[in-house]
Design a protein around this motif. Structure first.
Motif, PDB file in Angstrom:
ATOM      1  N   VAL A 123       0.845  -1.192   0.000  1.00 23.23           N
ATOM      2  CA  VAL A 123       0.000   0.000   0.000  1.00 23.23           C
ATOM      3  C   VAL A 123       0.885   1.248   0.000  1.00 23.23           C
ATOM      4  O   VAL A 123       1.866   1.318   0.741  1.00 23.23           O
ATOM      5  CB  VAL A 123      -0.925  -0.009   1.235  1.00 23.23           C
ATOM      6  N   ASN A 124       0.512   2.214  -0.827  1.00 24.46           N
ATOM      7  CA  ASN A 124       1.313   3.421  -0.947  1.00 24.46           C
ATOM      8  C   ASN A 124       0.565   4.696  -0.575  1.00 24.46           C
ATOM      9  O   ASN A 124       1.109   5.786  -0.691  1.00 24.46           O
ATOM     10  CB  ASN A 124       1.866   3.551  -2.373  1.00 24.46           C
ATOM     11  N   ASN A 125      -0.691   4.573  -0.163  1.00 22.84           N
ATOM     12  CA  ASN A 125      -1.417   5.763   0.284  1.00 22.84           C
ATOM     13  C   ASN A 125      -2.568   5.365   1.216  1.00 22.84           C
ATOM     14  O   ASN A 125      -3.011   4.217   1.220  1.00 22.84           O
ATOM     15  CB  ASN A 125      -1.934   6.579  -0.906  1.00 22.84           C
ATOM     16  N   GLU A 126      -3.028   6.325   2.001  1.00 24.75           N
ATOM     17  CA  GLU A 126      -4.068   6.068   2.994  1.00 24.75           C
ATOM     18  C   GLU A 126      -5.407   5.722   2.353  1.00 24.75           C
ATOM     19  O   GLU A 126      -6.208   4.996   2.950  1.00 24.75           O
ATOM     20  CB  GLU A 126      -4.220   7.285   3.906  1.00 24.75           C
ATOM     21  N   GLU A 127      -5.654   6.230   1.157  1.00 24.15           N
ATOM     22  CA  GLU A 127      -6.922   5.945   0.479  1.00 24.15           C
ATOM     23  C   GLU A 127      -7.085   4.451   0.229  1.00 24.15           C
ATOM     24  O   GLU A 127      -8.155   3.876   0.476  1.00 24.15           O
ATOM     25  CB  GLU A 127      -6.998   6.705  -0.848  1.00 24.15           C
ATOM     26  N   VAL A 128      -6.018   3.799  -0.242  1.00 24.13           N
ATOM     27  CA  VAL A 128      -6.081   2.362  -0.500  1.00 24.13           C
ATOM     28  C   VAL A 128      -6.239   1.592   0.814  1.00 24.13           C
ATOM     29  O   VAL A 128      -6.981   0.611   0.892  1.00 24.13           O
ATOM     30  CB  VAL A 128      -4.840   1.884  -1.281  1.00 24.13           C
ATOM     31  N   ALA A 129      -5.554   2.039   1.865  1.00 23.98           N
ATOM     32  CA  ALA A 129      -5.701   1.391   3.173  1.00 23.98           C
ATOM     33  C   ALA A 129      -7.143   1.504   3.662  1.00 23.98           C
ATOM     34  O   ALA A 129      -7.733   0.522   4.149  1.00 23.98           O
ATOM     35  CB  ALA A 129      -4.747   2.024   4.181  1.00 23.98           C
ATOM     36  N   TYR A 130      -7.718   2.688   3.542  1.00 23.23           N
ATOM     37  CA  TYR A 130      -9.109   2.914   3.955  1.00 23.23           C
ATOM     38  C   TYR A 130     -10.068   2.054   3.139  1.00 23.23           C
ATOM     39  O   TYR A 130     -10.958   1.389   3.698  1.00 23.23           O
ATOM     40  CB  TYR A 130      -9.446   4.392   3.788  1.00 23.23           C
ATOM     41  N   GLU A 131      -9.909   2.036   1.829  1.00 20.85           N
ATOM     42  CA  GLU A 131     -10.779   1.240   0.966  1.00 20.85           C
ATOM     43  C   GLU A 131     -10.594  -0.258   1.223  1.00 20.85           C
ATOM     44  O   GLU A 131     -11.555  -1.027   1.160  1.00 20.85           O
ATOM     45  CB  GLU A 131     -10.510   1.573  -0.500  1.00 20.85           C
ATOM     46  N   GLY A 132      -9.374  -0.668   1.516  1.00 23.32           N
ATOM     47  CA  GLY A 132      -9.141  -2.061   1.877  1.00 23.32           C
ATOM     48  C   GLY A 132      -9.879  -2.435   3.145  1.00 23.32           C
ATOM     49  O   GLY A 132     -10.474  -3.507   3.257  1.00 23.32           O
ATOM     50  N   GLY A 133      -9.861  -1.516   4.129  1.00 25.01           N
ATOM     51  CA  GLY A 133     -10.601  -1.746   5.367  1.00 25.01           C
ATOM     52  C   GLY A 133     -12.086  -1.888   5.118  1.00 25.01           C
ATOM     53  O   GLY A 133     -12.754  -2.770   5.678  1.00 25.01           O
ATOM     54  N   LYS A 134     -12.637  -1.028   4.278  1.00 22.51           N
ATOM     55  CA  LYS A 134     -14.062  -1.103   3.950  1.00 22.51           C
ATOM     56  C   LYS A 134     -14.378  -2.423   3.249  1.00 22.51           C
ATOM     57  O   LYS A 134     -15.397  -3.064   3.533  1.00 22.51           O
ATOM     58  CB  LYS A 134     -14.459   0.072   3.048  1.00 22.51           C
TER      59      LYS A 134
END
Length: 364
Positions: A123-134
């Protein structure tokens, strides 16, 4: 693998497409997976399930087909095209089975390829981390009413810490002197963490933490995203079976919050990214919080540490055993993976206070 063999295998399944070409999809340590390109779309994914690792392949495939059907039912309000983007679509053989067994005893299954999707190894940004969590949170939410008891346990004692320690201790007895000596610092770390790493298992055993449907392999590469980095679909459901939420939460955090690939040799590059952790927790709890008990939420951070540890332990055990489980590219590959995970545990431990859920204001 020869093209004519893959074409033969693909043609055992009930589709109306014509084989054109293939490419091997390298992701994953266990199975062999191929993208089958056809004259007209959609394309397909042909997968060989490793029956030396999974002793009950029909049960495994039954699990993932059942979960796929359940998800389709829960999302039946979506347009067909959108549904195919968000739920794995399995293709039966011409005889009506969800798998084909070849003359060598190998099991194969076919899925419709999800077009216009991307995946990430890191992961290279918080957006992908957030979307992964969702995405992973939503998977757990949608399957929370599926009876876990109806699923086959495809790998016995998969996240059972006592069992993993038993395997580890057995590996110490068969390891070569060379490998034992090289691994000695990490063997000592395993023993130091033993008591803490049994806490979740003891809570599960006592019934304080609920048994539910879990994915059990929630590394970020098992999540598909669209070209705008919005979560699409959870894939690789081979290990769907009964478990606790901390397994899925922890394994996702293990990959999402590692600042390097899991086999990165330069350990200076391996650190625990708290910002990605916070982003993942936010997305995850937005989807699943109403289904979790207070004690489940309280122990999520320990779930992260436990799952990083259990992978470190499994990589180390396989190294000591002579690399009999995971695919390796070079002799020290499993040891490098283990070192990587132990460094991640060290980094997480230093920042553990920041990972406590009450400190994250996740409801804001």
């Amino acid at each position: 693998m020869q093209e004519d063999k893959l074409k033969f295998l693909f043609d055992q399944f009930d589709h109306t497409s014509e084989f054109d070409s293939f490419e091997e999809l390298a992701s994953g340590h266990i199975n062999d997976t191929f993208l089958i390109k056809t004259i007209a779309k959609p394309y397909f994914v042909l997968q060989r399930i490793n029956h030396k690792v999974f002793v009950d392949v029909p049960g495994l495939i039954s699990n993932k087909v059942a979960i796929s059907r359940h998800l389709k039912e829960k999302l039946k309000h979506l347009p067909e095209e959108q549904l195919r983007q968000q739920v794995l679509d399995f293709v039966n053989t011409k005889s009506g089975k969800p798998y084909y067994q070849d003359k060598d005893g190998n099991y194969w299954n076919v899925m419709v390829f999800i077009e216009d999707s991307v995946s990430f190894e890191t992961v290279n940004n918080e957006e992908v981390a957030y979307e992964g969590g969702k995405l992973f949170g939503n998977f757990l939410f949608l399957t929370s009413d599926f009876p876990a008891s109806k699923l086959t346990e495809v790998i016995s004692k998969f996240h059972d810490m006592s069992f993993r320690f038993f395997q580890f201790e057995a590996s110490l007895k068969v390891a070569s002197n060379e490998r034992w000596n090289i691994a000695k610092p990490y063997i000592m770390q395993v023993n130091e963490l033993k008591e803490e790493m049994h806490i979740l298992q003891n809570l599960k055993k006592s019934g304080e933490i609920r048994l539910r449907v879990t994915h059990n392999d929630t590394k970020i590469s098992n999540a598909l995203f669209d070209k705008n980095n919005k979560g699409l679909c959870v894939i690789d459901t081979d290990t769907v079976m009964p478990g606790i939420v901390h397994y899925d939460f922890g394994d996702a955090i293990r990959t999402i919050c590692n600042t390097a690939a899991e086999d990165e040799k330069n350990l200076d590059l391996v650190n625990f990214n708290v910002d990605y952790y916070k982003a993942y927790v936010k997305g995850f709890l937005e989807e699943i919080e109403t289904e979790l008990s207070p004690i489940e939420i309280e122990y999520l951070p320990l779930g992260a540490k436990t799952m990083i540890f259990i992978m470190a332990l499994r990589f180390l055990t396989d190294y000591l055993n002579g690399d009999i489980y995971y695919k390796t590219a070079y002799p020290e590959h499993n040891l490098d993976r283990a070192k990587n995970q132990f460094k991640l545990i060290e980094s997480l431990t230093e920042k553990f206070k920041e990972t406590e859920i009450d400190n994250l204001s996740h409801k804001n």
